[in-house]
Design a protein around this motif. Structure first.
Motif, mmCIF file in Angstrom:
data_model
loop_
_atom_site.group_PDB
_atom_site.id
_atom_site.type_symbol
_atom_site.label_atom_id
_atom_site.label_comp_id
_atom_site.label_asym_id
_atom_site.label_seq_id
_atom_site.Cartn_x
_atom_site.Cartn_y
_atom_site.Cartn_z
ATOM 1 N N GLY A 31 1.109 -1.292 0.061
ATOM 2 C CA GLY A 31 -0.103 -0.037 -0.151
ATOM 3 C C GLY A 31 0.872 1.405 -0.095
ATOM 4 O O GLY A 31 0.521 2.344 -0.631
ATOM 5 N N GLN A 32 1.728 1.150 0.694
ATOM 6 C CA GLN A 32 2.857 2.279 0.736
ATOM 7 C C GLN A 32 3.674 2.690 -0.782
ATOM 8 O O GLN A 32 3.773 3.666 -1.072
ATOM 9 C CB GLN A 32 3.766 2.218 1.736
ATOM 10 N N PHE A 33 3.880 1.391 -1.106
ATOM 11 C CA PHE A 33 4.440 1.439 -2.649
ATOM 12 C C PHE A 33 3.579 2.141 -3.665
ATOM 13 O O PHE A 33 4.077 3.006 -4.486
ATOM 14 C CB PHE A 33 4.888 0.263 -2.896
ATOM 15 N N VAL A 34 2.399 1.776 -3.610
ATOM 16 C CA VAL A 34 1.412 2.265 -4.427
ATOM 17 C C VAL A 34 1.142 3.918 -4.356
ATOM 18 O O VAL A 34 1.116 4.789 -5.035
ATOM 19 C CB VAL A 34 -0.111 1.549 -4.563
ATOM 20 N N LEU A 35 1.033 4.168 -2.898
ATOM 21 C CA LEU A 35 0.975 5.524 -2.659
ATOM 22 C C LEU A 35 2.143 6.612 -2.924
ATOM 23 O O LEU A 35 1.926 7.380 -3.534
ATOM 24 C CB LEU A 35 0.772 5.792 -1.174
ATOM 25 N N VAL A 36 3.483 5.784 -2.758
ATOM 26 C CA VAL A 36 4.323 6.803 -3.103
ATOM 27 C C VAL A 36 4.555 6.771 -4.618
ATOM 28 O O VAL A 36 5.002 7.997 -5.142
ATOM 29 C CB VAL A 36 5.606 5.696 -2.491
ATOM 30 N N VAL A 37 4.241 5.690 -5.369
ATOM 31 C CA VAL A 37 4.166 5.995 -6.908
ATOM 32 C C VAL A 37 3.230 6.828 -7.475
ATOM 33 O O VAL A 37 3.334 7.713 -8.121
ATOM 34 C CB VAL A 37 4.101 4.668 -7.570
ATOM 35 N N PHE A 38 2.073 6.929 -6.653
ATOM 36 C CA PHE A 38 1.032 7.994 -7.038
ATOM 37 C C PHE A 38 1.401 9.261 -6.954
ATOM 38 O O PHE A 38 1.216 10.090 -7.821
ATOM 39 C CB PHE A 38 -0.266 7.403 -6.216
ATOM 40 N N ILE A 39 2.136 9.481 -5.672
ATOM 41 C CA ILE A 39 2.245 10.808 -5.557
ATOM 42 C C ILE A 39 3.498 11.367 -6.201
ATOM 43 O O ILE A 39 3.436 12.488 -6.765
ATOM 44 C CB ILE A 39 2.734 11.005 -3.898
ATOM 45 N N GLY A 40 4.275 10.420 -6.593
ATOM 46 C CA GLY A 40 5.576 10.823 -7.256
ATOM 47 C C GLY A 40 5.217 11.161 -8.724
ATOM 48 O O GLY A 40 5.461 12.055 -9.430
ATOM 49 N N MET A 41 4.353 10.331 -9.428
ATOM 50 C CA MET A 41 3.623 10.579 -10.702
ATOM 51 C C MET A 41 2.828 11.744 -10.862
ATOM 52 O O MET A 41 2.961 12.398 -11.724
ATOM 53 C CB MET A 41 2.745 9.392 -11.110
ATOM 54 N N ASN A 42 2.039 12.088 -9.843
ATOM 55 C CA ASN A 42 1.359 13.494 -9.795
ATOM 56 C C ASN A 42 2.479 14.780 -9.788
ATOM 57 O O ASN A 42 2.043 15.532 -10.396
ATOM 58 C CB ASN A 42 0.606 13.294 -8.671
#
Length: 334
Positions: free
Chosen positions: A13-24
């Motif tokens: 879940g943290q991995f998905v959140l980090v990738v989502f924030i980084g992509m944004n």
């Protein structure tokens, strides 16, 4: 292991959140730049003569479709994630019509090879020397090795790279100073190409290893100095356990756990250093490709490189996080 399963889900879940924030963040930065890739392409195409206005309008519409810039910001945001989902970032502006995915795919193996080798060498040498120096504190050879490691640590990557380039490229020209392999050599899995590949990678790898060695050395030496004062180490020494076994099984193993976590945290910083190193030595990796893309205003290529980098670094950190509770039995996976 239900505890580890919960730990795994939380880290994913943290991995998905980090990738989502980084992509944004990547989307916001690229769309906030004053450079319009469409207008820049049109200007470059029409700078040597006049073009029919209808042809320019059709070109503008086609380029906006290619770069995913149709509609408002919301539509562009949806198109951005749709492209990420399928791994399609459109064509490159500087190498049109080559797709961005092709250019990134060509450069990734060079950077991954450079980073994996330099990171593994730095981590192994730094921890080995630091562990020995922390346990055998009166050894003069290890003290001298520590002085050399710490002397290179505060020097910037590019300074070390330029020193190596001048030393081994001009003062004592024994190593190649540019490129990934010898020019006009056929690429393939053969001895000649592999030897040329290794020869051209020595200086870039050495510049990363020399700078990163001091940090691992000092960290491991401090950790070992604390571990050797623990009661279980003292009892092992009084019980007649060999010093080699104490060092390996009792001291180094326990002191190494934080260093494993540090290995994941340092991947991003090393990647930044590799960008400079690749540029200095003309190494055909992601760093060189990114600098070229920024200079050319290649909107799609910059976006593709940053997106791949975010996923790669996040995945590396995730792997280390998942291995951490397996390496350290004192950590309870929740």
């Amino acid at each position: 292991m239900p505890g580890y399963a919960a730990y795994l889900l939380s880290r994913l879940g943290q991995f998905v959140l980090v990738v989502f924030i980084g992509m944004n963040i990547s989307f916001i930065v690229t769309h906030s730049t004053p450079i319009d890739p469409v207008e820049q392409t049109i200007a470059a195409a029409t700078q040597y003569g006049s073009t029919n206005p209808e042809a320019i309008a059709l070109m503008r519409q086609s380029l906006r479709e290619l770069y995913g810039l149709e509609g408002g910001l919301g539509a562009q945001y949806v198109a951005f994630w749709r492209r990420i989902a399928v791994g399609d970032f459109g064509p490159s502006l500087s190498a049109f019509p080559t797709p961005v995915a092709v250019l990134v795919g060509r450069a990734i193996p060079w950077t991954v090879g450079l980073l994996v080798v330099s990171t593994v060498l730095t981590w192994i040498l730094g921890n080995a020397l630091g562990g020995l120096a922390g346990y055998y504190r009166k050894n003069r050879v290890l003290r001298f090795a520590g002085i050399l490691a710490m002397a290179f640590h505060p020097i910037p990557y590019y300074i070390v790279a330029f020193i190596l380039l001048i030393t081994f490229g001009y003062l004592w020209p024994v190593l190649p100073i540019s490129g990934g392999y010898m020019m006009n050599m056929e690429r393939g899995f053969n001895l000649g190409f592999i030897m040329s590949l290794l020869e051209h990678s020595i200086l870039p790898i050495l510049s990363l290893v020399l700078v990163g060695l001091g940090g691992w050395f000092m960290g491991m030496r401090s950790l070992v100095s604390n571990v050797v004062t623990e009661d279980y180490v003292t009892y092992a020494e009084l019980g007649g356990v060999s010093r080699r076994r104490i060092l390996v099984s009792y001291v180094m193993r326990n002191a190494l756990v934080p260093q494993v976590t540090g290995l994941a945290m340092s991947l991003g910083a090393i990647f930044n250093g590799a960008i400079i190193t690749e540029q200095v030595f003309g190494y055909p990796g992601i760093g060189t490709l990114l600098v070229s893309a920024v200079h050319a205003g290649d909107y799609s290529l910059v976006l593709g490189i940053t997106s791949v980098s975010i996923v790669a670094v996040s995945a590396a950190v995730l792997m280390i996080d998942l291995l951490y509770p397996l390496l350290d039995p004192r950590v309870r996976a929740r």
